[in-house]
Design a protein around this motif. Structure first.
Motif, PDB file in Angstrom:
ATOM      1  N   LYS A 172     100.339 -17.679  72.607  1.00  0.00           N
ATOM      2  CA  LYS A 172     100.559 -17.505  71.157  1.00  0.00           C
ATOM      3  C   LYS A 172     101.612 -16.343  71.046  1.00  0.00           C
ATOM      4  CE  LYS A 172      98.722 -13.438  71.385  1.00  0.00           C
ATOM      5  NZ  LYS A 172      99.614 -11.829  71.023  1.00  0.00           N
ATOM      6  N   ALA A 176     104.352 -16.144  68.071  1.00  0.00           N
ATOM      7  CA  ALA A 176     104.526 -15.080  67.284  1.00  0.00           C
ATOM      8  C   ALA A 176     106.103 -14.907  67.094  1.00  0.00           C
ATOM      9  CB  ALA A 176     103.796 -14.003  67.787  1.00  0.00           C
ATOM     10  N   ALA A 179     107.212 -17.273  64.495  1.00  0.00           N
ATOM     11  CA  ALA A 179     106.790 -16.819  63.202  1.00  0.00           C
ATOM     12  C   ALA A 179     107.454 -15.665  62.587  1.00  0.00           C
ATOM     13  CB  ALA A 179     105.208 -16.307  63.253  1.00  0.00           C
ATOM     14  N   ARG A 192     105.401 -21.072  57.164  1.00  0.00           N
ATOM     15  CA  ARG A 192     104.577 -20.492  58.186  1.00  0.00           C
ATOM     16  C   ARG A 192     103.326 -21.213  58.482  1.00  0.00           C
ATOM     17  NH1 ARG A 192     101.880 -15.659  57.056  1.00  0.00           N
ATOM     18  NH2 ARG A 192     103.711 -14.845  55.964  1.00  0.00           N
ATOM     19  N   ILE A 196     102.527 -22.426  62.256  1.00  0.00           N
ATOM     20  CA  ILE A 196     101.230 -22.103  62.994  1.00  0.00           C
ATOM     21  C   ILE A 196     100.504 -23.257  63.427  1.00  0.00           C
ATOM     22  CG2 ILE A 196      99.028 -20.742  62.752  1.00  0.00           C
ATOM     23  CD1 ILE A 196     100.483 -18.632  61.252  1.00  0.00           C
ATOM     24  N   CYS A 230     100.901 -14.011  64.207  1.00  0.00           N
ATOM     25  CA  CYS A 230     101.830 -14.712  63.445  1.00  0.00           C
ATOM     26  C   CYS A 230     102.023 -14.192  62.083  1.00  0.00           C
ATOM     27  CB  CYS A 230     101.735 -16.187  63.382  1.00  0.00           C
ATOM     28  SG  CYS A 230     102.011 -16.943  65.233  1.00  0.00           S
ATOM     29  N   TYR A 238     106.093 -10.797  67.107  1.00  0.00           N
ATOM     30  CA  TYR A 238     106.662 -11.034  65.846  1.00  0.00           C
ATOM     31  C   TYR A 238     107.850 -10.458  65.453  1.00  0.00           C
ATOM     32  CZ  TYR A 238     106.276 -11.188  60.457  1.00  0.00           C
ATOM     33  OH  TYR A 238     106.602 -11.430  59.223  1.00  0.00           O
TER      34      TYR A 238
END
Ligand SMILES: NC(=O)C1=CN([C@@H]2O[C@H](COP(=O)(O)OP(=O)(O)OC[C@H]3O[C@@H](n4cnc5c(N)ncnc54)[C@H](O)[C@@H]3O)[C@@H](O)[C@H]2O)C=CC1
Ligand SMILES: O=C(CO)COP(=O)(O)O
Length: 315
Positions: A172, A176, A179, A192, A196, A230, A238
């Motif tokens: 993830k 991130a 995102a 977004r 995701i 995210c 992020y």
């Protein structure tokens, strides 16, 4: 409220790594009445003293330091009964292994537990409620970790799929970054949400190919952590994506960043792994091209939007 004495006797808990996550976890164990030893490579406490008669060794060291730290531990003696817990979210570039796989190979006689979930350390340090997963093939070891760390502000679930749990938390980080790019370019909530959701499909594709249980990726360590990182500017990964969208060079972003953004290294390892095994990873591939200076953030978005049209439930 659960207290240390009602579920388990006070344990000796050794935490390796006094960064953001190691310090937050040390605080949680201390608040439960355990004897906590927080070891850092630049601290006063020796590794020998930190490991003496320990019940649990938790590693919150960033990926790049894991093999080296394991080597140091191998030259020391500590109880075989000590549970090893890996809280690192990364992939080793040399072996393409997860941190827990490296720990288990180095210490085959120890129980290894993965601790992973939507756990932005800054919120945990502030005492805000959070949940996580302790996963192991040895359920009793996962349950011991659960009782040691659980409190009225930190709820620990057990799981018997350590690989799926670990891969969710690791992969993830790549998403991130994507995102952060999406928000940095002000692409909106629809974009977004689509990102995701499609990324979750990608994460499940890779994670199950590598041996994780599909169900695990819909849990706290998969979807849960994907949502946390995210959608929060507290996530360093992020932040990297957000700054890339402003056109800042990666080297400059990493220089200014507070702490570790594992997603940068993980992306490179993941793309290497995905191309060897022919696993389609369209979102991660654009992150890879962007991190390596091959495209701009805007070009990454265009590439994703212009892919061949297809049914939703197909690669
Ligand atoms: N900060 C967070 O919110 C969370 C972080 N994690 C994961 O935990 C790991 C650590 O993250 P942070 O604490 O945030 O990073 P950080 O950058 O704040 O701390 C990293 C720690 O690793 C140690 N370290 C690095 N190289 C080392 C080496 N060669 N030998 C010994 N120690 C070494 C550093 O001294 C430091 O204590 C990462 O894998 C991260 O993905 C997981 C959940 C939450
Ligand atoms: O893993 C994390 C939260 O669960 C921390 O995310 P970052 O490493 O992106 O800050």
């Amino acid at each position: 409220m659960a207290t240390a004495s009602d579920s388990t006797t006070s344990a000796i808990v050794t935490i390796l790594g006094a960064g953001a996550w190691g310090t937050a976890l040390a605080g949680l164990a201390q608040a439960r009445g355990h004897q906590v030893r927080l070891w850092s490579r630049r601290g006063e406490l020796s590794l020998e003293a930190a490991l003496d008669k320990t019940d649990l060794v938790l590693s919150a060291i960033s990926m790049k330091g894991v093999p080296e730290t394991i080597e140091r531990l191998q030259s020391l003696s500590f109880p075989t009964s000590a549970i090893l817990v890996s809280a690192t979210k990364g992939l080793d570039p040399a072996t393409r292994w997860t941190p827990a796989q490296i720990w288990q190979a180095a210490f085959p006689d120890h129980s290894v537990v993965v601790l992973s979930g939507p756990n932005l350390s800054d919120e945990i340090r502030r005492g805000l409620p959070a949940a996580t997963v302790a996963a192991s093939h040895q359920l009793a070891a996962a349950q011991r970790v659960q009782t040691i760390f659980s409190s009225d502000r930190f709820r620990v679930y057990t799981n018997t799929d350590p690989l799926g749990t670990e891969l969710g938390g690791t992969l993830k980080n790549v998403i991130a970054i994507a995102a952060g790019v999406c928000d940095g370019l002000q692409l909106g909530t629809n974009a977004r949400s689509a990102l995701i959701t499609r990324a979750l499909a990608e994460l499940i594709r890779i994670g199950t190919h590598l041996g994780g249980n599909p169900e695990t990726f819909f849990g706290l360590s998969g979807l849960g952590d994907l949502l946390a990182t995210c959608t929060s500017a507290l996530s360093r990964n992020y932040q990297v994506g957000y700054a890339l969208a402003q056109g800042q060079p990666l080297s400059q972003i990493l220089q200014k960043l507070q702490g570790t953004a594992e997603g940068v290294n993980t992306t490179n390892v993941l793309i290497d792994l995905a191309s060897r095994e022919a696993i389609p990873v369209p979102v991660s591939h654009q992150v890879y091209l962007l991190l390596n200076g091959k495209i701009t953030a805007q070009q990454a978005v265009e590439a994703l939007m212009e892919r061949d049209l297809k049914p939703e439930n197909k690669e």
